[in-house]
Motif scaffolding. Structure first.
Motif, mmCIF file in Angstrom:
data_model
loop_
_atom_site.group_PDB
_atom_site.id
_atom_site.type_symbol
_atom_site.label_atom_id
_atom_site.label_comp_id
_atom_site.label_asym_id
_atom_site.label_seq_id
_atom_site.Cartn_x
_atom_site.Cartn_y
_atom_site.Cartn_z
ATOM 1 N N ALA A 6 0.972 -1.208 -0.077
ATOM 2 C CA ALA A 6 -0.057 -0.038 0.159
ATOM 3 C C ALA A 6 0.892 1.120 0.049
ATOM 4 O O ALA A 6 1.806 1.347 0.761
ATOM 5 C CB ALA A 6 -0.795 0.057 1.100
ATOM 6 N N LEU A 24 -6.427 -0.671 6.441
ATOM 7 C CA LEU A 24 -5.268 -1.457 5.669
ATOM 8 C C LEU A 24 -4.412 -2.297 6.247
ATOM 9 O O LEU A 24 -3.866 -3.368 5.560
ATOM 10 C CB LEU A 24 -4.625 -0.137 4.845
ATOM 11 N N VAL A 28 -3.155 -5.538 3.623
ATOM 12 C CA VAL A 28 -1.920 -5.610 2.600
ATOM 13 C C VAL A 28 -0.696 -6.187 3.541
ATOM 14 O O VAL A 28 -0.967 -6.441 4.682
ATOM 15 C CB VAL A 28 -1.761 -4.200 2.323
ATOM 16 N N TYR A 79 -0.909 -0.904 -4.087
ATOM 17 C CA TYR A 79 -2.392 -0.426 -4.012
ATOM 18 C C TYR A 79 -2.308 1.118 -3.655
ATOM 19 O O TYR A 79 -1.526 1.452 -2.644
ATOM 20 C CB TYR A 79 -3.244 -1.188 -2.759
#
Length: 338
Positions: A6, A24, A28, A79
């Motif tokens: 990320a 997140l 991730v 991401y």
């Protein structure tokens, strides 16, 4: 299962960063923070979630910062997140399912980006697809058994994951400053950025923002640009002419826009505004009607919707035609942005 980096670029985001990183942290595999000059507690907060925090000197270039963030990523996919985004529990589960099932040939995953109209500066729709997940290393492949060529178009997958945008304020002032900084450096805006600049002016720009942009748009009006780009330039310059009470300029660019065969709703609305401001309500009605019913918007959907409908109500009210005024008032109130 794929792995995901990320990547975020941040500056003074201590109010919103924690909720983003909380959503997140367990979906991730690494979090990369690129700080462009925070003066608050952003970096200290980020340290609770990752050790991969890098300083990047801000140069009025988001692409440069994004490219730097990508250079620090090590996982299969990247991401791209902003600090004011959140993934709720339902979509976190979908995200984890995607990680388990994503086919290796997919290079970009699009996700639904929602709540775009909160503090809006450039969007006409509240939810739309955006590319959010990118394969870090792309392998080029030859295709076709004869007259072979390299496949250049990425393989894109539209997922059902929704990212919620929860801004604290809009970024119009920052964006206009960045546009002007690029222009003052002598750089030319791409057609994409020129269109986005015009759109942001019509959605979030003040009179000052329009007039500050006028010189650059006048220069671009003389360039050999596609018709669609010239149309939005005409919209900006016609409005600038009206704001400065320069009738010649307003009519010049309004007529150029109309002569192309597909007039912009924004132009019809601006001409309507000119007659409205001068007390010619019957003439204004013609132009507002064209904005609402006979043309399409090129920059801001409101200019073919509730804006001209409300002005039609105002005009009929000025003319003492109460029934028509009420009809258009109801239409304006019931108009909904998609």
């Amino acid at each position: 299962m794929i792995t995901i980096s990320a990547c975020l670029i941040v500056k003074n985001e201590e109010k919103v960063l924690a909720r983003c990183l909380e959503s997140l942290k367990d979906i991730v595999d690494e979090i990369i923070i690129i700080d462009t000059g925070s003066m608050d507690g952003t970096k200290e907060l980020a340290k609770l979630y990752t050790e991969k925090i890098y300083d990047f000197k801000w140069v009025d270039d988001f692409s440069a910062a994004r490219n730097f963030s990508f250079s620090k990523a090590a996982m299969d996919y990247i991401y791209v997140a902003d600090a004011d985004e959140v993934i709720d529990e339902e979509n976190r589960k979908k995200f984890l399912d995607l990680k388990k099932a994503l086919l290796p040939e997919i290079e970009i995953v699009q996700m639904l980006y929602s709540n775009q109209l909160a503090f809006n500066t450039t969007y006409n729709y509240d939810t739309e697809y955006r590319p959010k997940l990118y394969k870090r290393i792309r392998n080029f492949t030859w295709v076709d058994p004869i007259h072979e060529s390299v496949a250049l178009q990425p393989v894109i997958y539209d997922s059902d994951i929704t990212i919620i945008h929860l801004p604290e304020n809009n970024h119009a002032g920052r964006d206009f400053k960045t546009f002007q900084s690029v222009i003052k450096r002598g750089e030319k805006l791409s057609e994409k950025l020129l269109n986005l600049y015009a759109r942001e002016l019509f959605i979030a720009g003040t009179e000052f923002d329009f007039l500050e942009a006028e010189t650059y748009f006048e220069e671009q009006a003389e360039e050999n640009l596609p018709y669609e780009s010239l149309k939005v330039i005409h919209c900006v310059l016609a409005k600038c002419g009206r704001l400065r009470q320069d009738e010649v300029q307003m009519y010049k660019y309004s007529l150029k826009n109309i002569a192309g065969g597909k007039p912009s709703a924004e132009i019809c609305y601006e001409v309507g505004e000119y007659f409205y401001e001068n007390g010619d309500y019957k003439e204004a009605i013609i132009w507002y009607y064209n904005a609402a019913y006979e043309t399409e918007c090129d920059l801001n959907i409101h200019f073919s919707g509730d804006y001209p409908l409300l002005r039609l109500s105002n005009c009929y009210n000025k003319l003492g035609m109460k029934e028509q005024s009420e009809t258009y008032k109801k239409l304006a109130d019931n108009w909904q942005q998609r």
